[in-house]
Design a protein around this motif. Structure first.
Motif, short mmCIF file in Angstrom:
data_model
loop_
_atom_site.label_atom_id
_atom_site.label_comp_id
_atom_site.label_asym_id
_atom_site.label_seq_id
_atom_site.Cartn_x
_atom_site.Cartn_y
_atom_site.Cartn_z
N GLU A 55 -36.94 5.34 9.85
CA GLU A 55 -37.90 4.23 9.88
C GLU A 55 -38.08 3.66 8.47
OE1 GLU A 55 -39.97 1.38 11.61
OE2 GLU A 55 -38.98 2.97 12.73
N GLU A 56 -38.13 4.54 7.49
CA GLU A 56 -38.30 4.12 6.09
C GLU A 56 -37.10 3.28 5.63
OE1 GLU A 56 -38.56 6.17 1.69
OE2 GLU A 56 -39.44 7.26 3.38
N GLU A 57 -35.89 3.72 5.98
CA GLU A 57 -34.69 2.96 5.61
C GLU A 57 -34.70 1.58 6.26
OE1 GLU A 57 -31.19 6.27 4.95
OE2 GLU A 57 -31.89 5.92 7.01
N LEU A 58 -35.12 1.52 7.53
CA LEU A 58 -35.17 0.22 8.21
C LEU A 58 -36.19 -0.71 7.57
CD1 LEU A 58 -34.88 1.42 11.91
CD2 LEU A 58 -33.15 0.18 10.59
N GLN A 59 -37.35 -0.16 7.21
CA GLN A 59 -38.36 -0.98 6.53
C GLN A 59 -37.84 -1.49 5.18
OE1 GLN A 59 -41.96 1.36 6.42
NE2 GLN A 59 -42.33 1.08 8.61
N THR A 60 -37.15 -0.63 4.45
CA THR A 60 -36.57 -1.03 3.16
C THR A 60 -35.52 -2.12 3.36
OG1 THR A 60 -36.96 1.17 2.23
CG2 THR A 60 -35.31 -0.20 1.13
N LEU A 61 -34.67 -1.95 4.37
CA LEU A 61 -33.65 -2.96 4.66
C LEU A 61 -34.27 -4.31 4.97
CD1 LEU A 61 -30.72 -3.83 5.19
CD2 LEU A 61 -30.99 -2.95 7.53
N VAL A 62 -35.29 -4.32 5.82
CA VAL A 62 -35.95 -5.57 6.18
C VAL A 62 -36.58 -6.21 4.94
CG1 VAL A 62 -37.88 -6.57 7.48
CG2 VAL A 62 -36.31 -4.98 8.60
N GLN A 63 -37.19 -5.41 4.07
CA GLN A 63 -37.78 -5.94 2.83
C GLN A 63 -36.71 -6.54 1.93
OE1 GLN A 63 -39.76 -2.45 1.37
NE2 GLN A 63 -41.61 -2.81 2.59
N MET A 64 -35.56 -5.87 1.83
CA MET A 64 -34.47 -6.38 0.99
C MET A 64 -33.91 -7.68 1.54
SD MET A 64 -32.36 -2.97 0.04
CE MET A 64 -33.00 -1.71 -1.00
N LEU A 65 -33.70 -7.72 2.85
CA LEU A 65 -33.17 -8.95 3.46
C LEU A 65 -34.17 -10.10 3.31
CD1 LEU A 65 -31.54 -7.43 6.66
CD2 LEU A 65 -30.36 -8.38 4.65
N SER A 66 -35.44 -9.79 3.43
CA SER A 66 -36.48 -10.81 3.23
C SER A 66 -36.43 -11.35 1.80
CB SER A 66 -37.85 -10.20 3.52
OG SER A 66 -38.85 -11.15 3.32
N ARG A 67 -36.24 -10.46 0.84
CA ARG A 67 -36.15 -10.88 -0.56
C ARG A 67 -34.91 -11.75 -0.79
NH1 ARG A 67 -36.01 -6.33 -4.82
NH2 ARG A 67 -37.49 -5.48 -3.34
N ILE A 68 -33.80 -11.41 -0.16
CA ILE A 68 -32.58 -12.21 -0.27
C ILE A 68 -32.85 -13.61 0.28
CG2 ILE A 68 -30.23 -12.53 0.65
CD1 ILE A 68 -29.94 -9.42 0.43
N ARG A 69 -33.49 -13.71 1.45
CA ARG A 69 -33.81 -15.02 2.02
C ARG A 69 -34.70 -15.82 1.07
NH1 ARG A 69 -34.57 -12.08 6.58
NH2 ARG A 69 -36.82 -12.41 6.52
N GLU A 70 -35.71 -15.15 0.51
CA GLU A 70 -36.61 -15.82 -0.46
C GLU A 70 -35.81 -16.33 -1.66
OE1 GLU A 70 -39.91 -13.34 -1.60
OE2 GLU A 70 -40.37 -12.91 0.50
N ASN A 71 -34.94 -15.48 -2.21
CA ASN A 71 -34.12 -15.88 -3.36
C ASN A 71 -33.28 -17.11 -3.04
OD1 ASN A 71 -35.08 -13.67 -4.77
ND2 ASN A 71 -33.23 -12.45 -4.50
N LEU A 72 -32.68 -17.12 -1.87
CA LEU A 72 -31.81 -18.24 -1.50
C LEU A 72 -32.60 -19.49 -1.15
CD1 LEU A 72 -29.18 -16.30 0.61
CD2 LEU A 72 -28.89 -17.25 -1.68
N SER A 73 -33.79 -19.35 -0.60
CA SER A 73 -34.56 -20.54 -0.24
C SER A 73 -35.20 -21.20 -1.46
CB SER A 73 -35.64 -20.18 0.80
OG SER A 73 -36.61 -19.33 0.23
N GLN A 74 -35.31 -20.48 -2.57
CA GLN A 74 -35.87 -21.03 -3.79
C GLN A 74 -34.87 -21.93 -4.52
OE1 GLN A 74 -37.26 -17.67 -6.02
NE2 GLN A 74 -38.90 -17.23 -4.58
N GLY A 75 -33.64 -21.89 -4.10
CA GLY A 75 -32.63 -22.74 -4.73
C GLY A 75 -32.18 -22.21 -6.07
N GLY A 76 -31.50 -23.10 -6.82
CA GLY A 76 -30.90 -22.84 -8.11
C GLY A 76 -31.39 -21.71 -8.85
#
Length: 149
Positions: A128-149
């Motif tokens: 469960e901890e690994e899954l929560q970490t994965l979701v947090q990381m993927l969320s951060r990737i989406r945030e990074n990409l949506s912020q642009g340049g």
């Protein structure tokens, strides 16, 4: 000393996404429902989970991170296939809320089972901890990409 191979996170995510889409697209429920794709399943699941709310095309665009023309094409195909209908709202003639049809509602249970099966396969072997970490990381990737340049 040998240099380490560079990580290609984008490629790994793309390949994983492709496999998830492939698994859902070839599922029994999708095969039974004429011309329903994995994306249609996710949209129906979203509509079902928000059945007490008014959902508009802009909500679909925002939820799934797709542009207006892609959302229009998806929703038009879903409407053509009898999965959704668009209803006017009394307070603004320009707005049309998206509603699941009886056909889509009748498919909803099998659609939910297919998503649950896919999720179970995806998360097999993870704590469960690994899954929560994965979701947090993927969320951060989406945030990074949506912020642009």
């Amino acid at each position: 000393m040998e240099e380490s191979r560079p990580l290609h996170i984008g490629f790994e995510i793309k390949q994983t996404s492709r496999l998830i889409k492939k698994a859902i697209d070839r599922s029994a429920a999708v095969q039974c429902a004429s011309q329903m794709t994995g994306t249609h399943i996710w949209i129906l699941k979203y509509l079902q989970e928000n059945s007490g709310k008014e959902i508009f095309q802009k909500d679909i665009e925002r939820q799934f991170g797709i542009n207006r023309s892609s959302a229009t094409g998806l929703l038009q195909l879903m409407e053509k296939n009898g999965l959704i209908c668009r209803e006017e709202v009394p307070y603004d003639a320009r707005l049309k809320r998206i509603v699941m049809t009886e056909k889509a509602i009748s498919l909803e249970a099998s659609v939910r089972r297919e998503i649950d099966r896919a999720e179970e396969r995806i998360s097999r072997g993870f704590s469960e901890e690994e899954l929560q970490t994965l979701v947090q990381m993927l969320s951060r990737i989406r945030e990074n990409l949506s912020q642009g340049g």
